[in-house]
Design a protein around this motif. Structure first.
Motif, mmCIF file in Angstrom:
data_model
loop_
_atom_site.group_PDB
_atom_site.id
_atom_site.type_symbol
_atom_site.label_atom_id
_atom_site.label_comp_id
_atom_site.label_asym_id
_atom_site.label_seq_id
_atom_site.Cartn_x
_atom_site.Cartn_y
_atom_site.Cartn_z
ATOM 1 N N GLU A 211 0.923 -1.311 -0.054
ATOM 2 C CA GLU A 211 -0.148 0.158 -0.020
ATOM 3 C C GLU A 211 0.829 1.233 0.058
ATOM 4 O OE1 GLU A 211 -0.361 -1.819 4.155
ATOM 5 O OE2 GLU A 211 -0.252 -2.533 2.178
ATOM 6 N N HIS A 212 2.234 1.259 0.052
ATOM 7 C CA HIS A 212 2.914 2.204 0.046
ATOM 8 C C HIS A 212 4.019 2.232 -1.034
ATOM 9 C CE1 HIS A 212 3.326 2.379 4.834
ATOM 10 N NE2 HIS A 212 1.997 2.805 4.539
ATOM 11 N N SER A 213 3.654 1.609 -2.014
ATOM 12 C CA SER A 213 4.491 1.298 -3.206
ATOM 13 C C SER A 213 4.271 2.493 -4.036
ATOM 14 C CB SER A 213 4.085 0.006 -3.660
ATOM 15 O OG SER A 213 2.986 -0.164 -4.323
ATOM 16 N N ASN A 214 3.086 3.186 -4.273
ATOM 17 C CA ASN A 214 2.830 4.322 -5.022
ATOM 18 C C ASN A 214 4.033 5.253 -5.104
ATOM 19 O OD1 ASN A 214 1.154 5.505 -7.469
ATOM 20 N ND2 ASN A 214 0.684 6.951 -5.751
ATOM 21 N N PHE A 215 4.289 5.610 -3.749
ATOM 22 C CA PHE A 215 5.331 6.771 -3.395
ATOM 23 C C PHE A 215 6.660 6.303 -4.145
ATOM 24 C CE2 PHE A 215 9.128 7.896 -1.050
ATOM 25 C CZ PHE A 215 8.719 9.437 -0.823
ATOM 26 N N TYR A 216 7.079 4.980 -3.768
ATOM 27 C CA TYR A 216 8.279 4.795 -4.488
ATOM 28 C C TYR A 216 8.366 4.551 -5.860
ATOM 29 C CZ TYR A 216 9.396 3.552 0.327
ATOM 30 O OH TYR A 216 9.797 3.621 1.604
ATOM 31 N N SER A 217 7.178 3.999 -6.678
ATOM 32 C CA SER A 217 7.085 4.000 -7.828
ATOM 33 C C SER A 217 6.938 5.302 -8.769
ATOM 34 C CB SER A 217 5.836 3.232 -8.383
ATOM 35 O OG SER A 217 5.956 2.049 -7.786
ATOM 36 N N ARG A 218 6.316 6.272 -7.602
ATOM 37 C CA ARG A 218 6.325 7.752 -8.547
ATOM 38 C C ARG A 218 7.551 8.415 -8.685
ATOM 39 N NH1 ARG A 218 3.618 12.411 -10.093
ATOM 40 N NH2 ARG A 218 3.943 14.002 -8.458
ATOM 41 N N TYR A 219 8.049 8.406 -7.407
ATOM 42 C CA TYR A 219 9.456 9.255 -7.131
ATOM 43 C C TYR A 219 10.538 8.863 -7.569
ATOM 44 C CZ TYR A 219 6.040 12.578 -5.323
ATOM 45 O OH TYR A 219 5.281 13.501 -4.904
ATOM 46 N N PHE A 220 10.715 7.277 -7.586
ATOM 47 C CA PHE A 220 11.956 6.620 -7.413
ATOM 48 C C PHE A 220 11.925 5.597 -8.919
ATOM 49 C CE2 PHE A 220 11.754 7.625 -3.246
ATOM 50 C CZ PHE A 220 12.957 8.671 -2.927
ATOM 51 N N ASN A 221 10.835 5.328 -9.343
ATOM 52 C CA ASN A 221 10.705 4.649 -10.541
ATOM 53 C C ASN A 221 10.923 3.018 -9.904
ATOM 54 O OD1 ASN A 221 10.022 6.192 -12.696
ATOM 55 N ND2 ASN A 221 12.163 6.615 -12.544
#
Length: 274
Positions: free
Chosen positions: A191-201
């Motif tokens: 559920e926290h993965s969107n942050f890592y995908s958006r900002y760090f690919n």
């Protein structure tokens, strides 16, 4: 006196405005990339970094403080149950390839994170134990990784909502520039993965599964280095650092040092130092 008070009032109002900008930018976690949003985030983070220092912690009261912060954060989020000591530590903390950090805002501890630099020669870390089917063969081929774990924050001490992940994970970017590894490993809740995908690919490598030491199921995400790192630093200049900051931060874990090494962020000096 009136002039001094006016200036102080203006500074406080200006600071509150900066915090509101930072909070709005940090909350912008939609899938679309926003150039305007990135600009506000960069400006706000650069201003916040003026009041931040990173401390490489290896012993003493500072070490106990980050263990207490971990426990407080994990207990609140359901990642661990009650612990009599009120501190959360594990068998990977004192490994020779372990780096434990506290992030301080105006001298107060607001977050903590731990990294392991893992390679064929030093293959020990939480993610290697949790995901051997993904990492053992790659380590044997000579790939190297930064394994980031035990990220914990104190929301009550945050300068603005949502900014602590940026201030804390900047250390992963400093580590990448120093070690030059293949990628950064980030075991996180899905559920926290969107942050890592958006900002760090970040790319998801596993489904959520049991992870050593915590009660919640965790998935392994991987942030590629190389070109992805270059583009990330170009997009978010507050992640940049000078070689001096990189060496001070990661040249020596200094496991037995009792006095923490305090490091000032150098993103604002990057252009002058380049």
């Amino acid at each position: 006196m009136c002039l001094i008070l006016t200036r102080l009032a203006y500074s406080e109002a200006e600071f509150r405005g900066q915090m509101m900008d930072a909070a709005r930018a940090a909350r912008n976690t939609s899938g679309a990339v926003s150039t305007a949003g990135d600009s506000v985030l960069n400006r706000s983070m650069m201003q916040l970094l003026e009041h931040v220092d990173y401390r490489l912690i290896t012993g003493g009261e500072d070490l106990e403080a980050i263990y207490r912060l971990r426990y407080k954060s994990y207990l609140r989020s359901g990642m661990c149950g009650p612990i009599a000591s009120g501190m959360f530590t594990d068998r990977w903390d004192d490994l020779p390839n372990s780096y434990r950090f506290g992030v301080y805002f105006y001298g107060e501890l607001v977050s903590t994170i731990r990294f392991h630099y893992i390679s064929r020669e030093h293959p020990n870390s939480p993610s290697v134990d949790a995901y051997p089917e993904i990492l053992i063969e790659r380590l044997a081929r000579g790939e190297t990784f930064i394994d980031g774990t035990r990220f914990a924050t104190d929301p009550d001490g945050a300068p603005a909502p949502g900014v602590l992940p940026f201030l804390t994970l900047r250390l992963a970017m400093v580590a990448s520039l120093y070690f030059g590894q293949n990628s950064v490993l980030t075991p996180v809740k899905v559920e926290h993965s969107n942050f890592y995908s958006r900002y760090f690919n970040a790319v998801q490598r596993t489904e959520a599964k049991e992870f050593p030491g915590v009660l919640t199921r965790i998935a392994l995400f991987e942030i590629p280095a190389g070109e992805n790192m270059r583009l990330t630093l170009e997009r978010f200049p507050f992640f940049r650092s000078t070689p001096t900051e990189q060496r001070l931060t990661f040249a020596n874990p200094a496991i037995n040092r009792l006095t923490p090494l305090s490091i000032v962020p150098t993103a604002k000096y990057y252009r002058d130092a380049a």
